[in-house]
Design an enzyme around this catalytic site. Structure first.
Site, PDB file in Angstrom:
ATOM      1  N   ASP A   1       7.878  63.517  96.089  1.00  0.00           N
ATOM      2  CA  ASP A   1       8.924  62.653  96.621  1.00  0.00           C
ATOM      3  C   ASP A   1       8.179  61.630  97.453  1.00  0.00           C
ATOM      4  O   ASP A   1       7.658  61.948  98.532  1.00  0.00           O
ATOM      5  CB  ASP A   1       9.894  63.457  97.503  1.00  0.00           C
ATOM      6  CG  ASP A   1      11.058  62.596  97.947  1.00  0.00           C
ATOM      7  OD1 ASP A   1      10.819  61.487  98.454  1.00  0.00           O
ATOM      8  OD2 ASP A   1      12.209  63.019  97.765  1.00  0.00           O
ATOM      9  N   HIS A   2       8.109  60.399  96.953  1.00  0.00           N
ATOM     10  CA  HIS A   2       7.177  59.471  97.596  1.00  0.00           C
ATOM     11  C   HIS A   2       7.590  59.117  99.030  1.00  0.00           C
ATOM     12  O   HIS A   2       6.766  58.663  99.810  1.00  0.00           O
ATOM     13  CB  HIS A   2       6.924  58.235  96.733  1.00  0.00           C
ATOM     14  CG  HIS A   2       7.997  57.195  96.779  1.00  0.00           C
ATOM     15  ND1 HIS A   2       9.129  57.267  96.025  1.00  0.00           N
ATOM     16  CD2 HIS A   2       8.107  56.058  97.502  1.00  0.00           C
ATOM     17  CE1 HIS A   2       9.892  56.213  96.280  1.00  0.00           C
ATOM     18  NE2 HIS A   2       9.297  55.460  97.166  1.00  0.00           N
TER      19      HIS A   2
ATOM     20  N   HIS B   1      15.042  61.407  98.371  1.00  0.00           N
ATOM     21  CA  HIS B   1      14.390  60.708  99.491  1.00  0.00           C
ATOM     22  C   HIS B   1      15.136  60.847 100.826  1.00  0.00           C
ATOM     23  O   HIS B   1      14.546  61.166 101.853  1.00  0.00           O
ATOM     24  CB  HIS B   1      14.263  59.218  99.184  1.00  0.00           C
ATOM     25  CG  HIS B   1      13.597  58.913  97.878  1.00  0.00           C
ATOM     26  ND1 HIS B   1      12.558  59.663  97.383  1.00  0.00           N
ATOM     27  CD2 HIS B   1      13.810  57.937  96.961  1.00  0.00           C
ATOM     28  CE1 HIS B   1      12.165  59.152  96.227  1.00  0.00           C
ATOM     29  NE2 HIS B   1      12.918  58.112  95.948  1.00  0.00           N
TER      30      HIS B   1
HETATM   31  C1  BG6 Z   1      12.772  55.210  93.767  1.00  0.00           C
HETATM   32  C2  BG6 Z   1      14.095  54.839  93.181  1.00  0.00           C
HETATM   33  O1  BG6 Z   1      12.602  56.594  93.797  1.00  0.00           O
HETATM   34  O2  BG6 Z   1      12.705  54.695  95.091  1.00  0.00           O
HETATM   35  C3  BG6 Z   1      14.281  53.339  93.174  1.00  0.00           C
HETATM   36  O3  BG6 Z   1      14.180  55.334  91.850  1.00  0.00           O
HETATM   37  C4  BG6 Z   1      14.083  52.778  94.555  1.00  0.00           C
HETATM   38  O4  BG6 Z   1      15.554  52.962  92.662  1.00  0.00           O
HETATM   39  C5  BG6 Z   1      12.795  53.287  95.172  1.00  0.00           C
HETATM   40  O5  BG6 Z   1      14.032  51.364  94.425  1.00  0.00           O
HETATM   41  C6  BG6 Z   1      12.714  52.899  96.630  1.00  0.00           C
HETATM   42  O6  BG6 Z   1      11.446  53.215  97.113  1.00  0.00           O
HETATM   43  P1  BG6 Z   1      10.812  52.387  98.299  1.00  0.00           P
HETATM   44  O7  BG6 Z   1       9.537  53.089  98.603  1.00  0.00           O
HETATM   45  O8  BG6 Z   1      10.611  50.994  97.789  1.00  0.00           O
HETATM   46  O9  BG6 Z   1      11.806  52.427  99.409  1.00  0.00           O
END
Ligand code: BG6
Length: 508
Positions: free
Chosen positions: A184-185, A247
């Site tokens: 989960d980034h 997230h």
């Molecule tokens: C991804 C989603 O996991 O996270 C995207 O699938 C979203 O729709 C993105 O744009 C948002 O990540 P960050 O790091 O740009 O906030």
């Protein structure tokens, strides 16, 4: 830092966008920062038939996301590219896995990596079960004599509670839980990790971090972009599955969990699970009242026409998929009883921002009544991105006569730190997996627990035709009704104004 064993990183779905945009740049940064072991190789796999050189050209030499990084010498670039290989694998062809096995054994010999592999699944989720099964069949998930095997799996991890459970069960047929890294980034973001440090390495915040002092908590993750080229995926996902189930609930857990006994993977993940289990399950009534969904509509931003969601490529013109969701939830535990948490996310908002806002209660007695003290409640803003930092808003006397109070800011910005290198989330998470540290990865039970939270909402939206879907003009902060959620004359924090003034909100 723990020592990193020599190993091979195998990327399935290597011809896809993630490899080029995130994975290879992250590996490249680790390489440039000297974190990779001397004996290390990357093997890209996908159905496309590339030679090693084609693949190196695509992901290294012609990769615009790499060029944006600090310049490195040509020799270094070549040394990096020479560690990257490619093997065509069609996951529906069992024989391809035999070829993969042979290729891995050959690379293993030339790079002395001793049978240690990380398999990264960056493929469509429909083959998340197929690949581990094939790897297992060819003995590629078996660990012995220090020859560890790890599997990183991208989101979406299922699309409902039952599918997440089924996926967990299936994966556990081929691997042990401690071999599985559900990425989960958001957990790899430096600022999310810093939340743990802010909370548990300082004595001034934690005593206030509870129902006695906190009035409510807001978590916002807004994006100014629309669904871009991902309409096809997004139609089946929507904001709740795409952002909240993973997230934002993970972020919520870091904000609200109890202090772990130790900063270990097990203790931190146990506390997060407990937190998920303490979130009050949404009843049908709660969903009708406390969950708002919306979809962006066409608008004109700064003279430029912007498409509505239903006009995006790959999207059904009558789509009921939400691009915005806001919700009020409660955590039924000793610390948070009665404190509302508000979570919202949306596409095509006025700006990109992710932040956690802790609103503290007013002072019990308004000593400076008659001044505007009522509007000076303390607020702590933890800015996850961009302008990463922490902002404390507190009341201060306006210089001069009387006792007028106004709110001022105490602001910390990461960029003000000397040598503040903020690694990309993928860089941190890949490094952790290479070290065998799963702390920042989601455990199987917590993936199920978060689905258990959102599942009733998905069900209710499907079944109850009376639950409204609000249209909001692209470039605005979403349906106005979301403010009613907060009530008590309070509203969400709006880091900037709507970009569109004359848009009408409507029911879709
Ligand atoms: C991804 C989603 O996991 O996270 C995207 O699938 C979203 O729709 C993105 O744009 C948002 O990540 P960050 O790091 O740009 O906030």
């Amino acid at each position: 830092m723990k020592k990193i064993d020599s190993h091979i990183l195998v990327i399935f779905g290597a011809s896809g966008d993630l490899t080029q945009r995130k994975l290879i740049p992250a590996i490249f940064n680790l390489f440039c920062r000297g974190f990779l072991p001397r004996h290390f190789a990357v093997l890209g796999c996908s159905r496309t038939s590339f030679s090693d050189d084609d693949f190196r050209n695509k992901v290294v030499y012609n990769n615009e996301h790499l060029k944006q990084k600090k310049t490195t010498s040509e020799e270094e670039m070549k040394r990096f590219a020479d560690q990257i290989y490619y093997q065509p694998v069609d996951s529906s062809v069992s024989n391809d896995f035999e070829k993969l096995k042979n290729r891995l054994e050959a690379l293993d010999g030339s790079w002395s990596t001793r049978g240690r592999y990380i398999f990264y699944l960056s493929t469509p989720p429909s083959i998340y079960e197929v690949i581990p099964e094939q790897l297992y069949k060819y003995g590629l998930t078996k660990e012995n004599d220090g020859s560890w095997k790890r599997l990183i799996i991208e989101k979406p991890f299922g699309n409902s509670l039952s599918s997440a459970k089924a996926l967990n069960l299936e994966l556990l047929r081929y691997l042990k839980e401690d071999q599985i890294y559900r990425i989960d980034h958001y957990l790899g973001k430096e600022t999310v990790q810093n939340l743990l440090v802010t909370r548990f390495a300082n004595s001034i915040f934690e005593p206030l971090w509870n129902r006695n002092y906190v009035h409510h908590v807001e978590i916002t993750s807004a994006e100014d972009v629309g669904v871009e080229k991902r309409g096809g995926y997004y139609e089946h996902s929507g904001a709740l599955r795409d952002m909240v189930q993973n997230h934002l609930l993970q972020l919520l857990a870091v904000v609200a969990m109890e202090p772990p006994v130790q900063a270990s993977a097990k203790d931190i993940r146990n506390e997060k699970l407990k937190l998920f289990q303490s979130i009050r399950p949404f009843s049908h009534e709660d969903i009708r009242e406390n969950v708002i969904r919306g979809q962006y509509m066409a608008s004109k931003i700064k003279g430029k026409e912007v498409k509505g969601y239903r006009e995006e490529h790959g999207v059904n013109p009558d789509s009921r998929t939400e691009t915005y969701v806001a919700m009020k939830l409660f955590i039924d535990n000793w610390r948070w009883a009665g404190v509302p948490f508000y979570v919202r996310t949306g596409k095509r908002m006025p700006t990109k921002v992710t932040e956690v806002v802790i609103h503290f209660k007013s002072t019990p007695h308004h000593l400076f009544a008659g001044s505007n003290q009522m509007h000076t409640d303390n607020i702590l803003v933890i800015r996850i991105q961009p302008n990463e930092g922490i902002l404390l808003k507190f009341g201060m006397k306006v210089p001069g006569e009387g006792f007028n109070v106004s709110r001022v800011n105490m602001d910390f910005l990461y960029e003000d730190l000397a040598n503040a290198y903020i690694p990309d989330a993928y860089e941190r998470l890949l490094l952790d997996c290479m070290q065998g540290d799963p702390t920042l990865y989601a455990r199987g039970d917590s993936a199920e627990a978060t689905w258990a939270i959102v599942d009733p909402i998905l069900e209710a939206w499907k079944e109850d035709k009376e639950i409204k879907m609000y249209g909001y003009p692209a470039g605005t902060w979403g349906p106005e009704n979301a403010d009613i959620l907060i009530g008590e004359g309070k509203s969400w924090r709006y880091p900037c104004k709507n970009l569109v003034d004359d848009g009408l909100y409507c029911e879709l």
